[in-house]
Design a protein around this motif. Structure first.
Motif, mmCIF file in Angstrom:
data_model
loop_
_atom_site.group_PDB
_atom_site.id
_atom_site.type_symbol
_atom_site.label_atom_id
_atom_site.label_comp_id
_atom_site.label_asym_id
_atom_site.label_seq_id
_atom_site.Cartn_x
_atom_site.Cartn_y
_atom_site.Cartn_z
ATOM 1 N N PRO A 226 36.573 29.048 31.497
ATOM 2 C CA PRO A 226 36.518 29.271 32.947
ATOM 3 C C PRO A 226 37.086 28.109 33.779
ATOM 4 O O PRO A 226 37.253 28.239 34.976
ATOM 5 C CB PRO A 226 35.034 29.432 33.267
ATOM 6 N N HIS A 227 37.369 26.964 33.140
ATOM 7 C CA HIS A 227 37.940 25.832 33.885
ATOM 8 C C HIS A 227 38.870 25.053 32.956
ATOM 9 O O HIS A 227 38.440 24.161 32.228
ATOM 10 C CB HIS A 227 36.849 24.913 34.435
ATOM 11 N N THR A 228 40.151 25.395 33.004
ATOM 12 C CA THR A 228 41.153 24.791 32.133
ATOM 13 C C THR A 228 41.911 23.684 32.870
ATOM 14 O O THR A 228 41.671 23.441 34.052
ATOM 15 C CB THR A 228 42.168 25.848 31.674
ATOM 16 N N CYS A 229 42.862 23.090 32.188
ATOM 17 C CA CYS A 229 43.690 22.078 32.838
ATOM 18 C C CYS A 229 44.488 22.691 33.988
ATOM 19 O O CYS A 229 44.747 22.017 34.991
ATOM 20 C CB CYS A 229 44.601 21.389 31.840
ATOM 21 N N ALA A 230 44.854 23.958 33.886
ATOM 22 C CA ALA A 230 45.550 24.628 35.001
ATOM 23 C C ALA A 230 44.632 24.716 36.219
ATOM 24 O O ALA A 230 45.093 24.582 37.362
ATOM 25 C CB ALA A 230 46.029 26.016 34.587
ATOM 26 N N ASP A 231 43.340 24.925 36.007
ATOM 27 C CA ASP A 231 42.385 24.940 37.127
ATOM 28 C C ASP A 231 42.255 23.554 37.754
ATOM 29 O O ASP A 231 42.126 23.431 38.974
ATOM 30 C CB ASP A 231 41.010 25.427 36.651
ATOM 31 N N ALA B 37 40.891 33.634 35.429
ATOM 32 C CA ALA B 37 41.281 32.762 34.321
ATOM 33 C C ALA B 37 42.749 32.401 34.522
ATOM 34 O O ALA B 37 43.570 33.269 34.772
ATOM 35 C CB ALA B 37 41.092 33.471 32.985
ATOM 36 N N ARG B 38 43.056 31.117 34.439
ATOM 37 C CA ARG B 38 44.439 30.662 34.644
ATOM 38 C C ARG B 38 45.088 30.323 33.307
ATOM 39 O O ARG B 38 44.536 29.570 32.522
ATOM 40 C CB ARG B 38 44.464 29.412 35.508
ATOM 41 N N LEU B 39 46.254 30.885 33.108
ATOM 42 C CA LEU B 39 47.039 30.545 31.928
ATOM 43 C C LEU B 39 48.149 29.571 32.280
ATOM 44 O O LEU B 39 48.801 29.022 31.424
ATOM 45 C CB LEU B 39 47.632 31.806 31.301
#
Length: 125
Positions: A91-96, A114-116
């Motif tokens: 739910p919280h990636t590097c893209a976020d 969700a960010r890819l």
């Protein structure tokens, strides 16, 4: 840390794991030189307030300096990583994290469950 196995991937996706702040200097003097040296990615200019950019740069520099004693260098890419206070998982990636920085810079960032990745849309498009 080079943990690219299935167990590491499952852990990173399903549980909040320790994040990292990474950076790499390209030492380019011109746009064309930077594009040559960063050929592995697409570079898109984003115009923002100088004051906001400076504030974000200083905040990230303080975070990096505060964890410098734990720096890890990826010898293949030249990226230097330090531990981050931010935890990453699906739910919280590097893209976020980058989306959060763009918002700090005054950019409009669309909500996403969700960010890819991130894509720049010009205001006139």
């Amino acid at each position: 840390l080079g943990d690219t196995g299935v167990c590491g991937a499952i852990t990173a996706v399903l549980w909040p794991t320790r994040g990292a702040l990474g950076r790499r200097r390209f030492a380019a003097r011109t746009d064309s030189e930077l594009r040559r040296r960063a050929a592995m990615t697409t570079l898109t200019p984003v115009v923002v307030s100088e004051a906001r950019a400076s504030a974000l740069r200083h905040r990230l520099q303080r975070a990096f300096d505060g964890a410098r004693k734990e720096v890890v260098v990826d010898r293949d890419t030249g990226v230097k990583f330090v531990p981050s206070a931010t935890r990453y998982w699906w739910p919280h990636t590097c893209a976020d994290a980058v989306a959060d920085w763009l918002e700090e810079l005054g950019c409009d960032v669309a909500w996403a469950p969700a960010r890819l990745g991130l894509y720049v849309a010009r205001p006139d498009s």
